[in-house]
Write a protein that holds these residues in place. Structure first.
Motif: not given
Length: 317
Positions: A215-232, A266-276
């Motif tokens: 979640x790092x950008x050019x000015x800092x870091x915004x904590x991100x949710x897990x990119x995927x809720x299942x799997x590696x 929302x129905x799949x395991x991937x994150x549904x939004x981005x930071x920025x």
């Protein structure tokens, strides 16, 4: 790339944490981070040059913004980049094609550099393209030139050379407000330009983003949710999100901008939004848009374009 056919010359955005109005010439961790975020990946397609310069710092920007952003393109910071450009031409270029890449303050400076040092010079023949992000490039209404530049037009295909790609990104759900910082020009005879790296010819296209995994950008870091809720777990420094993001140039009553739509499912395991965004939750600074990730969002698309432009430029020679 072991033998890239062209060069890339990059001017980084306002990022220095030095306390004075202008930075020193020793890159701090923030300046090194922004090169990693925005420019290092271009070494796949070109020889890379990223000069240090005594930019307006974050502290200086706060004072400057009281009178708008125009002062970014003149003064000590411009002089340093101009001198670096002249040194590059004399000692490094050797007649090669070059892509100019700048974001925010870097784009303001490169806009002035093109107008003053390149557009009316024989050096213009070496300009593969200029990628000017997080800024506003005016053109005459209905034209590709006539505002910031008199002879360097907008790009419409990835095989166009000697042209400009320019945009500022905003979420589809948070469009530019009345006090927008980008995408607006006061002169009624001019219009703000927008070129979509995901679809240069127009319309909507898929963005091939490279986002920081933490979640790092050019000015800092915004904590991100897990990119995927299942799997590696994701353990790479960068994440690509195929199909999640699309972009299209839009105009509302306040600005012309690159609208980014997030297609979360929302129905799949991937994150549904981005930071920025600048700020968080209801405190998001809508007038900045997705400025912190302008480049990350479009990185894969820009790499593809620069690669094609490099081949087209070399073929023309």
């Amino acid at each position: 790339a072991s033998e890239p056919p062209i060069d890339c010359f990059y001017v980084y955005p306002t990022i220095s944490t030095d306390p004075g109005p202008n930075s020193d010439m020793t890159p701090d961790p923030a300046e090194l981070n922004v090169v990693a975020q925005q420019f290092a990946r271009f070494s796949q397609v070109c020889r890379v040059y990223a000069p240090a310069y005594r930019q307006i710092t974050l502290a200086g920007l706060r004072r400057l913004m009281a009178n708008g952003l125009g002062g970014l393109s003149e003064g000590l910071q411009y002089d340093d980049v101009r001198d670096a450009w002249r040194y590059y031409l004399e000692h490094e270029n050797r007649g090669r094609g070059v892509v100019l890449i700048g974001h925010s303050q870097g784009a303001f400076i490169l806009t002035a550099l093109i107008a003053k040092e390149i557009e009316r010079s024989p050096v213009r023949a070496r300009l593969v393209s200029a990628i000017l992000m997080g800024t506003t490039i005016p053109v005459a209404k209905g034209k590709d030139v006539g505002g910031a530049f008199q002879a360097v037009p907008l790009c419409h295909t990835a095989s166009d050379t000697g042209c400009v790609i320019t945009f500022a990104t905003y979420r589809s759900t948070v469009p530019p407000p009345a006090n927008t910082l980008f995408g607006h020009v006061a002169d009624a005879a001019l219009a703000p330009a927008c070129t979509n790296p995901a679809a240069l010819a127009g319309g909507s296209g898929l963005l091939h983003a490279y986002l920081d995994a933490k979640g790092r950008t050019i000015t800092g870091t915004t904590p991100v949710k897990p990119w995927v809720s299942t799997g590696a777990a994701v353990d790479t420094p960068w994440v690509s999100v195929p199909g999640l993001l699309t972009a299209e140039c839009r105009t509302n009553e306040h600005a012309t901008y690159l609208e980014v739509t997030v297609h979360g499912e929302p129905s799949d395991p991937r994150v549904d939004d981005i930071v920025g965004d600048l700020g968080a939750g209801p405190q998001v600074l809508a007038n900045w848009g997705l400025h912190l990730v302008d480049v990350n969002l479009t990185m894969g698309n820009l790499l593809d374009i620069v690669s094609q432009q490099g081949r087209a430029f070399t073929a023309k020679k």
